[in-house]
Design a protein around this motif. Structure first.
Motif, short mmCIF file in Angstrom:
data_model
loop_
_atom_site.label_atom_id
_atom_site.label_comp_id
_atom_site.label_asym_id
_atom_site.label_seq_id
_atom_site.Cartn_x
_atom_site.Cartn_y
_atom_site.Cartn_z
N LYS A 39 0.83 -1.22 0.00
CA LYS A 39 0.00 0.00 0.00
C LYS A 39 0.86 1.26 0.00
O LYS A 39 0.51 2.27 -0.62
CB LYS A 39 -0.90 -0.04 1.23
CG LYS A 39 -1.84 1.11 1.44
CD LYS A 39 -2.68 0.82 2.69
CE LYS A 39 -3.55 2.00 3.08
NZ LYS A 39 -4.33 1.70 4.32
N TYR A 40 2.01 1.21 0.69
CA TYR A 40 2.90 2.36 0.78
C TYR A 40 4.06 2.29 -0.23
O TYR A 40 4.95 3.14 -0.18
CB TYR A 40 3.45 2.49 2.20
CG TYR A 40 2.45 3.03 3.19
CD1 TYR A 40 2.41 4.39 3.50
CD2 TYR A 40 1.52 2.21 3.79
CE1 TYR A 40 1.48 4.90 4.39
CE2 TYR A 40 0.58 2.70 4.69
CZ TYR A 40 0.56 4.05 4.98
OH TYR A 40 -0.38 4.54 5.85
N GLY A 41 4.04 1.29 -1.09
CA GLY A 41 5.11 1.18 -2.07
C GLY A 41 6.46 0.88 -1.47
O GLY A 41 7.50 1.24 -2.02
N VAL A 42 6.48 0.19 -0.32
CA VAL A 42 7.72 -0.16 0.37
C VAL A 42 8.10 -1.59 0.02
O VAL A 42 7.26 -2.49 0.02
CB VAL A 42 7.55 -0.02 1.90
CG1 VAL A 42 8.79 -0.49 2.63
CG2 VAL A 42 7.24 1.44 2.26
N ASN A 43 9.37 -1.80 -0.30
CA ASN A 43 9.84 -3.14 -0.65
C ASN A 43 9.66 -4.10 0.51
O ASN A 43 9.90 -3.76 1.67
CB ASN A 43 11.31 -3.10 -1.06
CG ASN A 43 11.52 -2.50 -2.43
OD1 ASN A 43 10.58 -2.29 -3.19
ND2 ASN A 43 12.76 -2.19 -2.75
N VAL A 44 9.29 -5.33 0.17
CA VAL A 44 9.13 -6.40 1.16
C VAL A 44 10.29 -7.38 1.00
O VAL A 44 10.50 -7.94 -0.07
CB VAL A 44 7.80 -7.15 0.98
CG1 VAL A 44 7.68 -8.29 2.00
CG2 VAL A 44 6.63 -6.19 1.10
N SER A 45 11.06 -7.54 2.07
CA SER A 45 12.11 -8.56 2.11
C SER A 45 11.66 -9.64 3.09
O SER A 45 10.98 -9.36 4.08
CB SER A 45 13.43 -7.95 2.56
OG SER A 45 14.44 -8.94 2.65
N LEU A 46 12.02 -10.87 2.80
CA LEU A 46 11.64 -11.99 3.67
C LEU A 46 12.89 -12.74 4.10
O LEU A 46 13.62 -13.28 3.27
CB LEU A 46 10.69 -12.93 2.95
CG LEU A 46 10.18 -14.13 3.78
CD1 LEU A 46 9.31 -13.65 4.94
CD2 LEU A 46 9.41 -15.12 2.90
N TRP A 47 13.14 -12.75 5.40
CA TRP A 47 14.25 -13.51 6.00
C TRP A 47 13.79 -14.96 6.14
O TRP A 47 12.81 -15.24 6.82
CB TRP A 47 14.58 -12.89 7.35
CG TRP A 47 15.66 -13.52 8.16
CD1 TRP A 47 17.00 -13.28 8.08
CD2 TRP A 47 15.48 -14.44 9.24
NE1 TRP A 47 17.67 -14.01 9.03
CE2 TRP A 47 16.76 -14.73 9.76
CE3 TRP A 47 14.38 -15.07 9.83
CZ2 TRP A 47 16.97 -15.61 10.82
CZ3 TRP A 47 14.57 -15.95 10.87
CH2 TRP A 47 15.86 -16.21 11.36
N TYR A 48 14.49 -15.87 5.45
CA TYR A 48 14.02 -17.26 5.37
C TYR A 48 15.22 -18.19 5.46
O TYR A 48 15.83 -18.54 4.46
CB TYR A 48 13.27 -17.48 4.05
CG TYR A 48 12.26 -18.60 4.05
CD1 TYR A 48 12.60 -19.89 4.42
CD2 TYR A 48 10.95 -18.37 3.65
CE1 TYR A 48 11.68 -20.91 4.41
CE2 TYR A 48 10.00 -19.38 3.63
CZ TYR A 48 10.38 -20.66 4.01
OH TYR A 48 9.45 -21.67 3.99
N PRO A 49 15.57 -18.65 6.65
CA PRO A 49 16.74 -19.52 6.81
C PRO A 49 16.55 -20.87 6.12
O PRO A 49 15.42 -21.33 5.92
CB PRO A 49 16.85 -19.71 8.33
CG PRO A 49 15.92 -18.72 8.94
CD PRO A 49 14.91 -18.38 7.93
N ALA A 50 17.66 -21.49 5.79
CA ALA A 50 17.63 -22.81 5.14
C ALA A 50 17.55 -23.91 6.19
O ALA A 50 18.53 -24.63 6.46
CB ALA A 50 18.87 -22.98 4.26
N CYS A 51 16.38 -24.03 6.80
CA CYS A 51 16.18 -25.01 7.87
C CYS A 51 15.39 -26.20 7.34
O CYS A 51 14.69 -26.12 6.33
CB CYS A 51 15.43 -24.37 9.04
SG CYS A 51 16.26 -22.93 9.75
#
Length: 414
Positions: free
Chosen positions: A246-258
């Motif tokens: 909605k605010y045009g902010v980038n979404v990053s996702l922290w996703y460990p290799a578990c």
């Protein structure tokens, strides 16, 4: 943003009567050099989501602090002579425009930049692109003098002024400006977020030019639940990504290799992703997570804390993850943090990411805590590919680790 509030209590009549009289006199008379925006209007020159968001940002923040309501109109709707005259007579205008209708215009010499000019007739915010207009709105908010005086002896009075002259030209000094906000109890606060509270937080951060917020994937912590959760972790991630879009902010996702089939209560367990069963479970989890998010710009996979994969295995996992990522978010990037590896593992990592084919699956590298080399050496370690570098400082462990706070009060260590 300057805010003045005067409230007078009955038990301190003399002191506070003087206070209120001074405050009322100060807000009632606008200095000649200030632009009085009490009856301002906002004009949007283009019909784009971020220009509407920029206008809403100004309107909402001003109303929260003053109770003033500023009308918003689209420039193309001001057509008749009568309406133009009525609009001009209503007060100064704050015009919001963008040179490009794109969210970010990477062809511009100032992507996400803006200019603000103000004179006696009004204010003009011009963004290089949609984000630039939004950040320009935030910069204007920071320059406003907002006042609200309310007490027992004088009528409530609100004001909004801007010191003149004002001329601002600004552009970011770095392309990525973000923070990680993990919906989990370890932060002692974020697990109490609701979608509405998160949006309030995001709108405040946008005022200062943030362009990325990092979420964390669920079920990879040794404390995966909280009694303060208003939503399940997956549902909250969806809600947070919706707000960021909605605010045009980038979404990053922290996703460990578990291990995708590990015991959630044991935290991150290292799995053998070369086992077809494990890889199939991982792909199923990736598909479910990536498909659920309305926006995802970056996938962040870390080697350690948690992790434990070897460099070769992590590359194998990252390549598979990016294939799934692009099914749902074709333009998303993959970044890796070679965290907590020893010198031998790190040397092997530099070999793997220095070959030309690495560009097919890797988009950037992250310098975090637990690195065996200096930042300068790290920056040059992927030559000739020279991947962009993101700084990932640990500012949450106040007693020890990367950036300890000296003389930390023992009462806060528990």
């Amino acid at each position: 943003m300057c805010i003045t509030t005067a409230v007078c209590a009955r038990k301190a009549i003399v002191v506070f009567m003087i206070c209120s009289a001074v405050s009322s006199a100060r807000t009632a008379e606008v200095p000649p050099s200030d632009l009085d925006l009490h009856h301002a209007s906002i004009v949007i020159e283009q019909q784009t989501p971020l220009l509407h968001r920029a206008a809403s940002l100004i309107v909402d923040k001003v109303f929260e602090r003053t109770s003033l309501t500023w009308p918003v109109v689209i420039a193309s709707d001001i057509t008749s002579i009568g309406m133009r005259k009525e609009w001009r007579n209503s007060g100064p205008t704050i015009t919001i425009r963008a040179r490009s209708t794109a969210e970010v215009d990477f062809t511009s010499n100032a992507p996400e930049g803006y200019t603000i000019s103000a004179n006696a007739s009004g204010v003009a915010i011009t963004g290089s692109d949609g984000r630039g207009a939004l950040f320009g709105a935030g910069r204007l908010l920071r320059a406003l003098n907002l006042t609200l005086v309310q007490n027992y002896y004088t009528p409530r009075h609100a004001g909004a002024t801007l010191a003149l002259p004002l001329s601002v030209t600004s552009k970011p000094d770095r392309p990525m400006r973000g923070v990680q906000i993990g919906y989990r109890p370890k932060t002692n606060s974020y697990d109490g977020l609701t979608p509405a509270l998160f949006e309030s937080l995001v709108s405040d951060l946008v005022v200062f030019g943030i362009n990325q917020i990092e979420l964390i994937s669920e079920s990879f912590d040794d404390a995966p639940y909280s009694p303060h959760f208003s939503l399940s972790h997956p549902d909250m991630n969806v809600a947070m990504a919706t707000v960021l879009a909605k605010y045009g902010v980038n979404v990053s996702l922290w996703y460990p290799a578990c291990h995708p089939g590990g015991d959630v209560n044991k935290g991150c367990e290292v799995g053998n992703f070369h086992d077809p069963t494990v890889m199939a479970a991982a792909k199923a989890a990736w598909n479910s997570t990536f498909a659920s998010l309305p926006r995802l710009d970056t996938l962040f996979i870390n080697a350690g804390d948690p992790g434990g994969q070897s460099p070769d295995d992590l590359v194998f996992i990252a390549q598979a993850a990016k294939e799934v990522l692009h099914v749902h978010h074709p333009g998303a990037a993959l970044w890796i943090c070679p965290q907590d590896w020893n010198t031998s593992d790190y040397s092997r990592w530099t070999q793997l990411v220095s070959v030309p084919s690495a560009k097919s699956w890797l988009d950037g590298v992250i310098y975090g805590p637990g690195m065996p080399i200096s930042l300068e050496t790290f920056r040059n370690s992927t030559a000739p590919n020279n991947f962009p570098v993101r700084l990932y400082p640990d500012i949450t462990h106040s007693v020890g680790d990367q950036l300890p706070v000296p003389n930390w009060d023992p009462i806060s260590m528990d």
